[in-house]
Scaffold this active site. Structure first.
Site, PDB file in Angstrom:
ATOM      1  N   SER A 131      -5.455   4.911  -4.344  1.00 50.43           N
ATOM      2  CA  SER A 131      -5.349   6.325  -4.726  1.00 50.43           C
ATOM      3  C   SER A 131      -5.162   6.556  -6.223  1.00 50.43           C
ATOM      4  CB  SER A 131      -4.170   6.956  -3.990  1.00 50.43           C
ATOM      5  OG  SER A 131      -3.966   8.285  -4.434  1.00 50.43           O
ATOM      6  N   ASP A 164      -0.177   5.125   0.763  1.00 54.12           N
ATOM      7  CA  ASP A 164      -0.459   6.136   1.787  1.00 54.12           C
ATOM      8  C   ASP A 164      -0.415   5.498   3.187  1.00 54.12           C
ATOM      9  OD1 ASP A 164      -1.104   8.181  -0.141  1.00 54.12           O
ATOM     10  OD2 ASP A 164      -3.076   7.274  -0.400  1.00 54.12           O
ATOM     11  N   GLY A 180      -7.585   3.350   2.967  1.00 60.57           N
ATOM     12  CA  GLY A 180      -7.814   2.306   1.978  1.00 60.57           C
ATOM     13  C   GLY A 180      -9.091   2.446   1.170  1.00 60.57           C
ATOM     14  N   ASP A 229      -1.468  -0.429   6.051  1.00 65.29           N
ATOM     15  CA  ASP A 229      -1.757   0.274   7.310  1.00 65.29           C
ATOM     16  C   ASP A 229      -3.263   0.355   7.573  1.00 65.29           C
ATOM     17  OD1 ASP A 229      -2.241   2.207   5.221  1.00 65.29           O
ATOM     18  OD2 ASP A 229      -2.301   3.733   6.792  1.00 65.29           O
ATOM     19  N   ASP A 252       0.872  -1.164   0.000  1.00 63.18           N
ATOM     20  CA  ASP A 252       0.000   0.000   0.000  1.00 63.18           C
ATOM     21  C   ASP A 252       0.920   1.228   0.000  1.00 63.18           C
ATOM     22  OD1 ASP A 252      -2.374   1.607   0.432  1.00 63.18           O
ATOM     23  OD2 ASP A 252      -1.639   1.860   2.484  1.00 63.18           O
ATOM     24  N   ARG A 278     -11.906   7.887  -2.699  1.00 64.81           N
ATOM     25  CA  ARG A 278     -12.169   9.301  -2.395  1.00 64.81           C
ATOM     26  C   ARG A 278     -13.651   9.562  -2.123  1.00 64.81           C
ATOM     27  NH1 ARG A 278      -9.990  12.977  -6.969  1.00 64.81           N
ATOM     28  NH2 ARG A 278      -8.205  11.625  -6.537  1.00 64.81           N
ATOM     29  N   ASN A 291      -3.852   9.304  -7.047  1.00 68.72           N
ATOM     30  CA  ASN A 291      -2.655  10.155  -7.027  1.00 68.72           C
ATOM     31  C   ASN A 291      -1.371   9.341  -6.854  1.00 68.72           C
ATOM     32  OD1 ASN A 291      -3.785  12.972  -7.029  1.00 68.72           O
ATOM     33  ND2 ASN A 291      -4.859  12.211  -5.225  1.00 68.72           N
TER      34      ASN A 291
HETATM   35  C1  BG6 Z   1      -5.933   5.490  -0.162  1.00 68.81           C
HETATM   36  C2  BG6 Z   1      -6.107   6.225   1.143  1.00 68.81           C
HETATM   37  O1  BG6 Z   1      -4.587   5.162  -0.333  1.00 68.81           O
HETATM   38  O2  BG6 Z   1      -6.357   6.302  -1.258  1.00 68.81           O
HETATM   39  C3  BG6 Z   1      -7.542   6.693   1.284  1.00 68.81           C
HETATM   40  O3  BG6 Z   1      -5.776   5.351   2.210  1.00 68.81           O
HETATM   41  C4  BG6 Z   1      -7.917   7.543   0.079  1.00 68.81           C
HETATM   42  O4  BG6 Z   1      -7.672   7.438   2.478  1.00 68.81           O
HETATM   43  C5  BG6 Z   1      -7.721   6.728  -1.186  1.00 68.81           C
HETATM   44  O5  BG6 Z   1      -9.286   7.956   0.170  1.00 68.81           O
HETATM   45  C6  BG6 Z   1      -8.044   7.511  -2.447  1.00 68.81           C
HETATM   46  O6  BG6 Z   1      -7.063   8.518  -2.611  1.00 68.81           O
HETATM   47  P1  BG6 Z   1      -7.094   9.642  -3.734  1.00 68.81           P
HETATM   48  O7  BG6 Z   1      -5.670  10.159  -3.726  1.00 68.81           O
HETATM   49  O8  BG6 Z   1      -7.462   8.978  -5.029  1.00 68.81           O
HETATM   50  O9  BG6 Z   1      -8.093  10.644  -3.302  1.00 68.81           O
HETATM   51 MG    MG Z   2      -2.779   3.178   3.501  1.00 67.00          MG
END
Ligand code: BG6
Ligand code: MG
Length: 221
Positions: free
Chosen positions: A121, A15, A50, A175, A13, A53, A123
């Site tokens: 994510s 974040d 996890g 996590d 993972d 968004r 991002n």
């Molecule tokens: C995960 C985070 O890695 O990504 C979540 O743990 C988050 O909290 C999810 O909502 C989506 O992220 P992003 O960057 O696409 O908004």
């Molecule tokens: Mg995480």
């Protein structure tokens, strides 16, 4: 215990595992919650680990008591959060990668293990570039290639598919409790860190990221 070994790959993972962008997620959601007058704290934030968004937005809005929000307004709020979050990501640099994380990744790679990202994510690739890990991983499965977020196993099964490795030969590092559940559902050996370890989830638990080397040694990898 999930997974069967001998282990050939580790799926991370992002974040809250590779870097501390989980705190920036917290700050982003907190700022939007404050704008709406909605209470938001670290306990709520732990539930966002996890999950996607838009699912995170719905959890943040649970205590909201104002006028009903249209789908367009919800999308706008999620975009505001993401824009603020991306400003924080823009300030990240390779200095934000803990040297012990890099050393541990290099150690695993030297053993011949394949390394992948399994993140919800959208991002993820941008973050990896910011911290100097763009191009480092053998495969990246992230929020741009899944339709169901953790605890669904899709993101990890895709990572194994991209690597060309049987999921049972993969170890997941997470996590999020939802991420450990996803790893188990994918049939992988699960290793927890941070909040998931605090909550007792996972086949093995890490105090620090560097402890991963010993866990894999004990697994014969
Ligand atoms: C995960 C985070 O890695 O990504 C979540 O743990 C988050 O909290 C999810 O909502 C989506 O992220 P992003 O960057 O696409 O908004
Ligand atoms: Mg995480």
């Amino acid at each position: 215990m999930t997974g069967s070994g001998p282990y050939e790959a580790v799926v991370f993972d992002l974040d809250g595992v590779i870097c501390h962008t989980d705190h920036y997620h917290y700050l982003g959601w907190k700022s939007v919650a404050d704008d709406l007058g909605v209470p938001f704290d670290e306990t709520v934030n732990n539930r966002l680990r996890g999950v996607s968004r838009m699912e995170s937005l719905e959890i943040m809005l649970e205590p909201y008591e104002g006028e009903p929000l249209s789908d367009d307004r919800k999308l706008e709020l999620a975009t505001i959060k993401n824009d603020r979050y991306r400003v924080m990501l823009g300030d990240m640099s390779p200095a934000d990668l803990d040297p012990s994380v890099r050393t541990t990744l290099d150690d695993l790679r030297a053993r011949g293990l394949r390394l992948a990202i399994g993140s919800s994510s959208k991002n993820a690739k941008y973050i990896l570039e910011r911290i100097g890990l763009g191009g480092y991983f053998d495969a990246i499965s992230d929020g741009t290639n899944i339709s169901r977020s953790k605890p669904d196993p899709e993101v990890f099964l895709k990572a194994a598919e991209y690597l060309g490795i049987d999921p049972a030969k993969c170890v997941v590092v997470e996590d999020a409790v939802a991420g450990i559940d996803a790893g188990e559902a994918a049939g992988m050996y699960t290793v927890s860190i941070g909040d998931a370890a605090d909550q007792g989830a996972g086949d093995a638990k890490l105090g620090t990221f560097a402890d991963l080397s010993k866990v894999l040694t004990d697994l014969g990898a």
